[in-house]
Design a protein around this motif. Structure first.
Motif, mmCIF file in Angstrom:
data_model
loop_
_atom_site.group_PDB
_atom_site.id
_atom_site.type_symbol
_atom_site.label_atom_id
_atom_site.label_comp_id
_atom_site.label_asym_id
_atom_site.label_seq_id
_atom_site.Cartn_x
_atom_site.Cartn_y
_atom_site.Cartn_z
ATOM 1 N N VAL A 94 6.985 6.192 2.405
ATOM 2 C CA VAL A 94 7.045 4.812 2.539
ATOM 3 C C VAL A 94 6.222 4.062 3.324
ATOM 4 N N TYR A 95 5.771 4.440 4.761
ATOM 5 C CA TYR A 95 4.774 4.097 5.302
ATOM 6 C C TYR A 95 3.535 3.974 4.761
ATOM 7 N N ASP A 96 3.039 4.606 4.032
ATOM 8 C CA ASP A 96 1.884 4.731 3.379
ATOM 9 C C ASP A 96 1.894 3.599 2.247
ATOM 10 N N LEU A 97 2.936 3.510 1.449
ATOM 11 C CA LEU A 97 2.993 2.526 0.684
ATOM 12 C C LEU A 97 3.192 1.159 1.009
ATOM 13 N N MET A 98 3.695 0.873 1.893
ATOM 14 C CA MET A 98 3.974 -0.428 2.478
ATOM 15 C C MET A 98 2.991 -0.771 3.865
ATOM 16 N N SER A 99 2.392 -0.119 4.518
ATOM 17 C CA SER A 99 1.626 -0.586 5.707
ATOM 18 C C SER A 99 0.842 -1.737 5.336
ATOM 19 N N HIS A 100 0.012 -1.546 4.129
ATOM 20 C CA HIS A 100 -0.766 -2.788 3.851
ATOM 21 C C HIS A 100 -0.257 -4.119 3.817
ATOM 22 N N GLU A 101 0.988 -4.245 3.779
ATOM 23 C CA GLU A 101 1.950 -5.638 3.538
ATOM 24 C C GLU A 101 2.118 -6.262 4.751
ATOM 25 N N PHE A 102 1.743 -5.653 5.873
ATOM 26 C CA PHE A 102 2.143 -6.170 7.271
ATOM 27 C C PHE A 102 0.660 -6.343 8.271
ATOM 28 N N ASP A 103 1.124 -7.398 9.205
ATOM 29 C CA ASP A 103 -0.030 -7.682 10.152
ATOM 30 C C ASP A 103 -0.491 -6.368 10.932
ATOM 31 N N GLY A 104 0.313 -5.400 11.261
ATOM 32 C CA GLY A 104 -0.135 -4.117 11.769
ATOM 33 C C GLY A 104 0.943 -3.060 11.775
ATOM 34 N N SER A 105 0.519 -1.780 11.759
ATOM 35 C CA SER A 105 1.795 -0.890 11.604
ATOM 36 C C SER A 105 1.569 0.366 12.696
#
Length: 352
Positions: A52-63
């Motif tokens: 989930v983290y790998d799939l979604m991290s690009h959608e946020f300002d930071g991860s």
């Protein structure tokens, strides 16, 4: 979530679990979202969270992915190093001068409230660990998502986590595909290994950890060594698997340990009220005790209110009792096998 990214083929069964998780995530919401992934040890909670983290991290300002929280806190005594990692990941700070937990709480709560972040807090065992890393929703900006993995459902309730996804074991077909892919690099084993592969998959009972441990030992070995290993497992369970599962048991209070061991040895598939009456007469406070075991993924209630536990958890419990006295059953706290009972009665070896 960008589901078009390729999921590695060795993550068998991941697609269906991701679909169920997506229903809970509501990624279009502008609120700070909290999601818990809950289940017994070895099910693959961290693996699912990482996907989930790998799939979604690009959608946020930071991860930030805070791995092995329980283990790191046990080793270091606090969440300070995790607070430093969180701030380093999200603010790119090389040295954030955190001297104690309260410094970290103040810095996280004041410096990230306008930042949309993805935060994954992995393997949490104590609510104080959560409070030091994610005390309140307003610590983070709108649209942020906090994902927490744990073996303890009550911890998620206590911290007011909005959505909880209970991760279940793989079904037999999924576990068989996973086993074959890891053992043979294909979904179909060689004919001489087929029945043995099915036996090992049955032993793993849908637990990806168990599949990994078994395959790492069996890989590349001839069929006669597979047969020998199968026979040995009947007498001597795989310690690496049971050791991971025992982490949850070790964290229980004494009364809860006794309830768990009694169910493992005597009461699996028995009616909950019937078992509670027996345990209550032993002074084990079963109403709260059974509830705690359910929350910690050590017990489940199935149809007709019957108590159930995973086969490997049951094996772990029985192994704990056997280790109390490996050579003399009469010195153990519980006897459930006919041969042991017969030995104790015929030899008069029972202890006080």
């Amino acid at each position: 979530m960008n589901s078009e990214l390729e999921i590695p083929k060795e993550l068998v069964g991941m697609e269906s679990r991701l679909e169920k998780l997506k229903f809970l995530m509501c990624t279009g919401s502008n609120d700070v979202r909290t999601i818990g992934i809950w289940g017994m040890g070895g099910l693959g909670k961290t693996t699912l969270a990482r996907v989930v983290y790998d799939l979604m991290s690009h959608e946020f300002d930071g991860s930030s992915f805070l791995a092995d929280v329980r283990e790191r806190c046990d080793k270091e005594g606090s969440v300070i190093s995790l607070q430093k990692q969180l701030l380093s990941d999200l603010l790119m700070l090389a040295d954030n001068s955190i001297r104690n937990v309260y410094d970290g709480v103040n810095m996280i709560g004041s410096r990230l409230r306008h930042k949309k972040v993805l935060l994954l807090i992995d393997d949490v065992a104590d609510v104080e660990q959560l409070r030091g890393l994610f005390g309140k929703r307003d610590w983070f900006g709108l649209g942020s998502m906090i994902i927490i993995t744990t073996r303890d459902e009550h911890l998620l309730k206590l911290h007011r986590v909005e959505e909880v996804y209970k991760l279940e074991a793989l079904n037999f077909d999924e576990a068989f595909r996973l086993f074959c892919l890891k053992a043979f690099d294909t979904y179909k084993p060689l004919e001489e290994y087929l029945e043995l592969a099915k036996c090992f998959v049955k032993y793993a009972s849908g637990l990806p950890l168990a599949v990994d441990v078994l395959v790492s030992f069996l890989f590349g070995r001839p069929v006669d060594q597979w047969r020998s290993t199968q026979e040995r497992l009947k007498r001597d369970p795989e310690n690496k698997i049971l050791g991971i599962l025992q982490i949850s048991f070790d964290g229980l209070k004494e009364a809860e340990k006794n309830i768990f061991l009694d169910v493992a040895c005597f009461y699996k598939w028995e009616n909950r009220d019937y078992v509670s009456k027996i345990l209550d007469s032993c002074g084990f406070d079963p109403i709260i005790g059974i509830s705690v075991l359910i929350e910690k993924s050590l017990l489940t209630v199935r149809e007709n209110d019957r108590l159930w536990m995973h086969d490997l958890l049951q094996e772990m419990g029985q192994q704990i009792v056997r280790r109390q006295s490996p050579d003399e059953p009469g010195r153990r706290s519980r006897l459930w096998e006919e041969a042991d009972v017969s030995h104790v009665l015929s030899q008069n070896t029972v202890s006080e």
